[in-house]
Design a protein around this motif. Structure first.
Motif, PDB file in Angstrom:
ATOM      1  N   LEU A 116     -74.025 -30.406  10.031  1.00 35.45           N
ATOM      2  CA  LEU A 116     -72.395 -31.319  10.213  1.00 35.45           C
ATOM      3  C   LEU A 116     -72.072 -32.202  10.331  1.00 35.45           C
ATOM      4  CD1 LEU A 116     -71.073 -27.077  10.666  1.00 35.45           C
ATOM      5  CD2 LEU A 116     -71.706 -27.672   8.730  1.00 35.45           C
ATOM      6  N   LEU A 117     -71.263 -32.806   9.718  1.00 30.82           N
ATOM      7  CA  LEU A 117     -70.755 -34.218   9.362  1.00 30.82           C
ATOM      8  C   LEU A 117     -69.480 -33.843   9.571  1.00 30.82           C
ATOM      9  CD1 LEU A 117     -73.527 -36.165   7.489  1.00 30.82           C
ATOM     10  CD2 LEU A 117     -73.019 -36.193   9.897  1.00 30.82           C
ATOM     11  N   LEU A 118     -68.395 -33.928  10.727  1.00 31.00           N
ATOM     12  CA  LEU A 118     -67.647 -33.963  10.370  1.00 31.00           C
ATOM     13  C   LEU A 118     -66.082 -35.288  11.805  1.00 31.00           C
ATOM     14  CD1 LEU A 118     -67.778 -30.294  12.193  1.00 31.00           C
ATOM     15  CD2 LEU A 118     -67.554 -31.244  10.031  1.00 31.00           C
ATOM     16  N   PRO A 119     -64.949 -34.893  11.020  1.00 29.58           N
ATOM     17  CA  PRO A 119     -64.686 -36.402  11.968  1.00 29.58           C
ATOM     18  C   PRO A 119     -64.272 -35.602  13.484  1.00 29.58           C
ATOM     19  CG  PRO A 119     -63.277 -34.884  10.435  1.00 29.58           C
ATOM     20  CD  PRO A 119     -64.724 -34.556   9.806  1.00 29.58           C
ATOM     21  N   ALA A 120     -64.242 -36.651  14.175  1.00 25.35           N
ATOM     22  CA  ALA A 120     -63.559 -37.280  15.276  1.00 25.35           C
ATOM     23  C   ALA A 120     -62.506 -37.379  15.313  1.00 25.35           C
ATOM     24  CB  ALA A 120     -64.959 -37.776  15.902  1.00 25.35           C
ATOM     25  N   THR A 121     -61.821 -36.828  16.374  1.00 29.78           N
ATOM     26  CA  THR A 121     -60.032 -36.944  17.190  1.00 29.78           C
ATOM     27  C   THR A 121     -59.754 -37.957  17.231  1.00 29.78           C
ATOM     28  OG1 THR A 121     -61.462 -35.901  18.987  1.00 29.78           O
ATOM     29  CG2 THR A 121     -59.908 -34.585  17.607  1.00 29.78           C
TER      30      THR A 121
ATOM     31  N   ILE B  22     -76.935 -43.641   8.601  1.00 25.99           N
ATOM     32  CA  ILE B  22     -76.704 -43.382   9.867  1.00 25.99           C
ATOM     33  C   ILE B  22     -78.015 -42.369   9.725  1.00 25.99           C
ATOM     34  CG2 ILE B  22     -76.364 -42.558  11.818  1.00 25.99           C
ATOM     35  CD1 ILE B  22     -73.061 -43.963  11.520  1.00 25.99           C
ATOM     36  N   MET B  23     -77.446 -41.510   9.079  1.00 25.93           N
ATOM     37  CA  MET B  23     -78.495 -40.337   8.451  1.00 25.93           C
ATOM     38  C   MET B  23     -79.530 -40.530   8.329  1.00 25.93           C
ATOM     39  SD  MET B  23     -76.734 -38.268  10.367  1.00 25.93           S
ATOM     40  CE  MET B  23     -78.104 -36.526  10.152  1.00 25.93           C
ATOM     41  N   HIS B  24     -80.157 -41.460   7.393  1.00 18.88           N
ATOM     42  CA  HIS B  24     -81.671 -42.104   7.132  1.00 18.88           C
ATOM     43  C   HIS B  24     -82.572 -42.338   8.349  1.00 18.88           C
ATOM     44  CE1 HIS B  24     -83.790 -43.017   4.132  1.00 18.88           C
ATOM     45  NE2 HIS B  24     -84.467 -44.603   4.806  1.00 18.88           N
TER      46      HIS B  24
ATOM     47  N   LEU C 289     -81.626 -41.442  11.738  1.00 19.36           N
ATOM     48  CA  LEU C 289     -82.055 -40.562  12.706  1.00 19.36           C
ATOM     49  C   LEU C 289     -82.168 -39.735  11.795  1.00 19.36           C
ATOM     50  CD1 LEU C 289     -81.757 -38.610  15.033  1.00 19.36           C
ATOM     51  CD2 LEU C 289     -80.153 -38.506  13.641  1.00 19.36           C
ATOM     52  N   GLU C 290     -83.112 -39.678  10.536  1.00 23.60           N
ATOM     53  CA  GLU C 290     -84.115 -38.415   9.245  1.00 23.60           C
ATOM     54  C   GLU C 290     -85.387 -39.743  10.450  1.00 23.60           C
ATOM     55  OE1 GLU C 290     -85.801 -36.945   5.480  1.00 23.60           O
ATOM     56  OE2 GLU C 290     -83.585 -37.925   5.940  1.00 23.60           O
ATOM     57  N   SER C 291     -85.639 -40.517  10.418  1.00 21.10           N
ATOM     58  CA  SER C 291     -86.512 -41.225   9.404  1.00 21.10           C
ATOM     59  C   SER C 291     -87.266 -41.200  11.269  1.00 21.10           C
ATOM     60  CB  SER C 291     -86.765 -42.894   9.436  1.00 21.10           C
ATOM     61  OG  SER C 291     -86.049 -43.006   8.812  1.00 21.10           O
ATOM     62  N   LEU C 292     -86.586 -41.600  12.084  1.00 18.86           N
ATOM     63  CA  LEU C 292     -86.889 -41.487  14.057  1.00 18.86           C
ATOM     64  C   LEU C 292     -87.424 -39.864  14.156  1.00 18.86           C
ATOM     65  CD1 LEU C 292     -83.743 -43.126  15.542  1.00 18.86           C
ATOM     66  CD2 LEU C 292     -86.304 -43.596  15.885  1.00 18.86           C
ATOM     67  N   LEU C 293     -86.724 -38.817  13.069  1.00 18.24           N
ATOM     68  CA  LEU C 293     -87.094 -37.425  13.934  1.00 18.24           C
ATOM     69  C   LEU C 293     -88.785 -37.570  12.972  1.00 18.24           C
ATOM     70  CD1 LEU C 293     -83.965 -35.676  12.670  1.00 18.24           C
ATOM     71  CD2 LEU C 293     -84.959 -35.529  15.083  1.00 18.24           C
ATOM     72  N   ILE C 294     -88.950 -37.908  11.816  1.00 20.00           N
ATOM     73  CA  ILE C 294     -90.105 -37.826  11.127  1.00 20.00           C
ATOM     74  C   ILE C 294     -91.047 -37.955  12.051  1.00 20.00           C
ATOM     75  CG2 ILE C 294     -91.425 -38.641   9.451  1.00 20.00           C
ATOM     76  CD1 ILE C 294     -90.715 -36.554   8.722  1.00 20.00           C
TER      77      ILE C 294
END
Length: 750
Positions: free
Chosen positions: A132-137, A298-300, A302-307
């Motif tokens: 989930l990608l959600l806005p922060a307060t 950003i998620m690309h 993070l996904e690369s780091l997880l791989i």
């Protein structure tokens, strides 16, 4: 390594941390939360705000450490990204659906201009990408109840019947959705069906349908008249117009050398009649929408780091004894095609050099009866690109490789059911579980081979030399390249004493090394023309070994000496220093050629001509590009064969070789003195200026080759030169040198 043009479809792995395989949609789920903190270093009339990443899997601390303070290259400047863990949250199935609906709707608007909300979010039996990608307060305190902006998350689907607490609730206006309060229109996303456009509404204007149209030209025209000309009759012309702007463009903000001088599109305000607006999301601020444009990048990352993290776990299970930074693994699996700030180029150069060295010394010590030719063929079969590709595939490496630049439009929106990815679990090791997606990548054999070499380089560069080499060899053995560090006694190929041994041993003073077995030095200096009973045919076996040892020693030196240099730098330095011209000049400068054993008058003449050429040059460097004649290979080869002799005599000590040979190569190239071979310089200039370059072998006769090099500049004027030399390569170098000088002269005039 040799090139291979084959392309084979390979799987693309998705890390298990981003995948949900549970079909149970009836239970409350705990999500681990991470605050993506964004900070921009440029002024813009819209600022970024933080985003919450919620995942079912808790991230390893090493992932968080490597997702701190990396930068995105926006069009106006940089945005720093920091990942910080905050308190987890428990979400009911309804809350999960609400969150999914928000993120898929917003991201489909940004990426695909699709305003249809995702109404169905059923958990199936198949694994799916799920986070989930959600806005922060605005003022989050890192607490579970305050970090997520639930008011914004509830902005879709929009309902005109929802209650309003504002004081001016009586000021309802007519929209396509019906009567709504102006407060719901101050921060929202709307679509205008009359032109199928999407707008972000960020305020209410002082204008209405009867106000003069902005930028209407000399003729005064109202907004009502303007729309009437477009066959649209405004029925509520007294309603205040809305201030809107077009949706932000989403780019790849990880790209290297991104054009920052292109200005971010201005607010580009449009005045929109409320009655023409269909409200899709409300309330949602323009800051939230702008911040989500950076989500794919950003998620690309993070996904690369997880791989990379999962690959590291797999390597730890099979062959890795010492720790290796995850960023090194990521670098080793990232190709130049990704166009990011790092790639595997320098690691591949280092790994290629060590691979050649390890395979060469293994064959030399275990195949002592083979000559240089068969040894070279065996090494090719052992570490060719085709073989490395085969071994890499059998070890499940291709799916980990990052080969393509991020295309935001092809980025997979988590929770979006519009695409079937057909995820299938792949167990790479006891602790490593990834998923192969239905998407496949055409991958050249050479890319897989390069990654194998880059991973070897990553091991070498992540620890002390000895430990790095241990891990590199363990990795090589795991994928199927059998090498070891065992010392096997070398059987001398000389069986009789030589009357001139004392004279030959004078060359020891040049090398600053005393041989335990002096016949190794004799073998290293013996040319094939020297025929004596009991004397080996030539130095070629030791040259085969020394070539690989010197290559690795010099490459490793440059890598250690210039760790902060660009990825292209190591390859350039290695090319300049590890070549026959460099070795030939070095050998002649220290008069090593005088100790070569041979019985050839023609060779005597060739050596004498080369010595005269070198003495005329009066060189301070040893790069060899200045030589304008060809030279006998033996002059360069003995530098490598002597290195091989020292290596064997010292008990396979690379350090002993480099201590002895390095002074002969001084001064070594530095970043200030480095320059490409004339052929390489000309090729680089033609690529940069988009010139067309051709090389033609004009003739080959009387022991000479004639080569013409021609370059056509953009003005159509050709620059050409024809040169003659004893071989084609030297002739091409001389011709390229002349053409290069002419082109550089013309460019300086411009």
């Amino acid at each position: 390594m040799e090139h291979s043009g084959n392309n084979e479809p390979q799987p693309r792995y998705v890390p298990s941390e981003l995948v949900n395989c549970s079909s149970n949609a009836d239970c409350t789920v705990t999500y681990h939360c991470y605050l993506i903190e964004l900070k921009q270093d440029y002024e813009y009339n819209v600022s970024v705000q933080d985003i919450v990443l919620a995942m079912r899997t808790q991230l390893d601390s090493e992932i968080i450490e490597n997702t701190q303070l990396f930068e995105l290259s926006a069009q106006r400047g940089n945005i720093s990204v920091n990942l910080r863990q905050v308190e987890p949250i428990d979400l009911s199935p309804h809350e999960v659906q609400t969150c999914r609906r928000f993120q898929t709707t917003l991201l489909r608007i940004l990426l695909h201009a699709d305003v249809n909300p995702r109404d169905e979010f059923c958990f199936g039996d198949n694994p799916e990408i799920d986070y989930l990608l959600l806005p922060a307060t605005a003022a989050n305190q890192g607490l579970s109840n305050s970090v997520v902006d639930w008011n914004t998350i509830s902005c879709v689907p929009f309902s005109s019947e929802s209650t309003c607490d504002c004081k001016d609730h009586h000021a309802d206006v007519m929209t396509i959705n019906g009567l709504v309060c102006y407060c719901k229109l101050r921060n929202c996303v709307v679509t205008t069906p009359h032109n199928n456009e999407i707008y972000i509404i960020h305020g209410i204007t002082d204008l209405n349908g009867n106000s003069p149209l902005k930028n209407g030209g000399k003729k005064a025209i109202t907004y009502k008249d303007h729309f009437k000309n477009k066959h649209i009759e405004l029925r509520f012309e007294h309603q205040s117009l809305l201030a809107g702007r077009s949706v932000f463009k989403v780019g790849n903000y990880l790209q290297k050398n991104r054009q920052k001088r292109m200005r971010e599109p201005s607010m580009g305000s449009y005045e929109l009649p409320p009655e023409l607006c269909n409200i899709i999301m409300s309330p949602i601020s323009i800051r939230t929408i702008y911040s989500f444009t950076f989500v794919p990048s950003i998620m690309h990352r993070l996904e690369s780091l997880l791989i990379a993290f999962n690959l590291k776990k797999m390597l730890s299970d099979h062959c890795m004894q010492n720790d290796i930074p995850i960023i090194k693994v990521l670098q080793a699996i990232t190709t130049k095609e990704c166009q990011e700030v790092f790639d595997y180029d320098s690691l591949e150069t280092l790994g290629d050099s060590f691979l050649k060295y390890a395979a060469t010394q293994q064959l030399f010590k275990t195949k002592q009866n083979l000559r240089e030719g068969p040894l070279t063929e065996e090494r090719k079969n052992m570490i060719s690109n085709a073989q490395l590709f085969k071994l890499g595939c059998s070890s499940s490496l291709p799916g980990f490789i990052r080969k393509e630049t991020l295309n935001p439009k092809q980025w997979i929106i988590p929770g979006d059911k519009s695409e079937d990815l057909s995820l299938k679990e792949v167990c790479a090791s006891s602790r490593t579980r990834v998923y192969a997606s239905g998407r496949k990548t055409n991958m050249e054999n050479k890319v897989v081979a390069d990654v194998v070499e880059a991973l070897i380089g990553a091991f070498l560069s992540s620890s002390t030399v000895s430990r790095g080499e241990e891990d590199a060899m363990a990795f090589m053995n795991w994928i199927g390249i059998e090498v070891d560090t065992n010392i096997i006694p070398y059987q001398s190929h000389i069986s009789i004493p030589l009357e001139n041994l004392d004279k030959l041993l004078e060359s020891e003073s040049l090398l600053n090394y005393t041989f335990k077995d002096p016949y190794l030095l004799v073998e290293a200096l013996t040319h094939g023309s020297y025929k004596r009973p009991g004397v080996p045919s030539s130095y070629q076996r030791l040259e085969f070994l020394g070539d690989a040892v010197l290559d690795y020693c010099i490459t490793q030196h440059f890598y250690e000496e210039y760790r902060d240099a660009s990825s292209e730098f190591l390859t350039v330095m290695r090319t300049i220093s590890v070549n026959n011209e460099c070795y030939a000049i070095s050998a002649i400068k220290v008069k090593l050629h005088e100790h070569i054993l041979h019985n050839s008058q023609e060779l005597d003449k060739q050596i004498a001509d080369t010595v005269n050429e070198v003495e005329k040059l009066n060189l301070k460097s040893t790069f060899g590009w200045e030589l304008e004649t060809s030279f006998p290979h033996v002059v360069a080869d003995v530098m490598e064969s002597v290195a091989g002799a020292i290596y064997v005599d010292s008990g396979y000590s690379k350090e002993a070789v480099f201590r002895s040979i390095r002074p002969l190569l001084e001064p070594l190239v530095t970043p200030k003195t480095a320059r490409l071979h004339p052929i390489g310089q000309l090729h680089e200039l033609c690529q940069r200026e988009n010139y067309k370059r051709t090389k033609t072998l004009v003739s080959r006769s009387n022991g000479e080759a004639s080569v013409k090099v021609e370059v056509k500049a953009n003005n159509g004027i050709p620059h050409k030169f024809t040169a003659k030399a004893a071989n084609e390569k030297t002739a091409e170098k001389l011709a390229s040198k002349e053409v290069l000088q002419k082109l550089l002269k013309d460019l300086n005039k411009i």
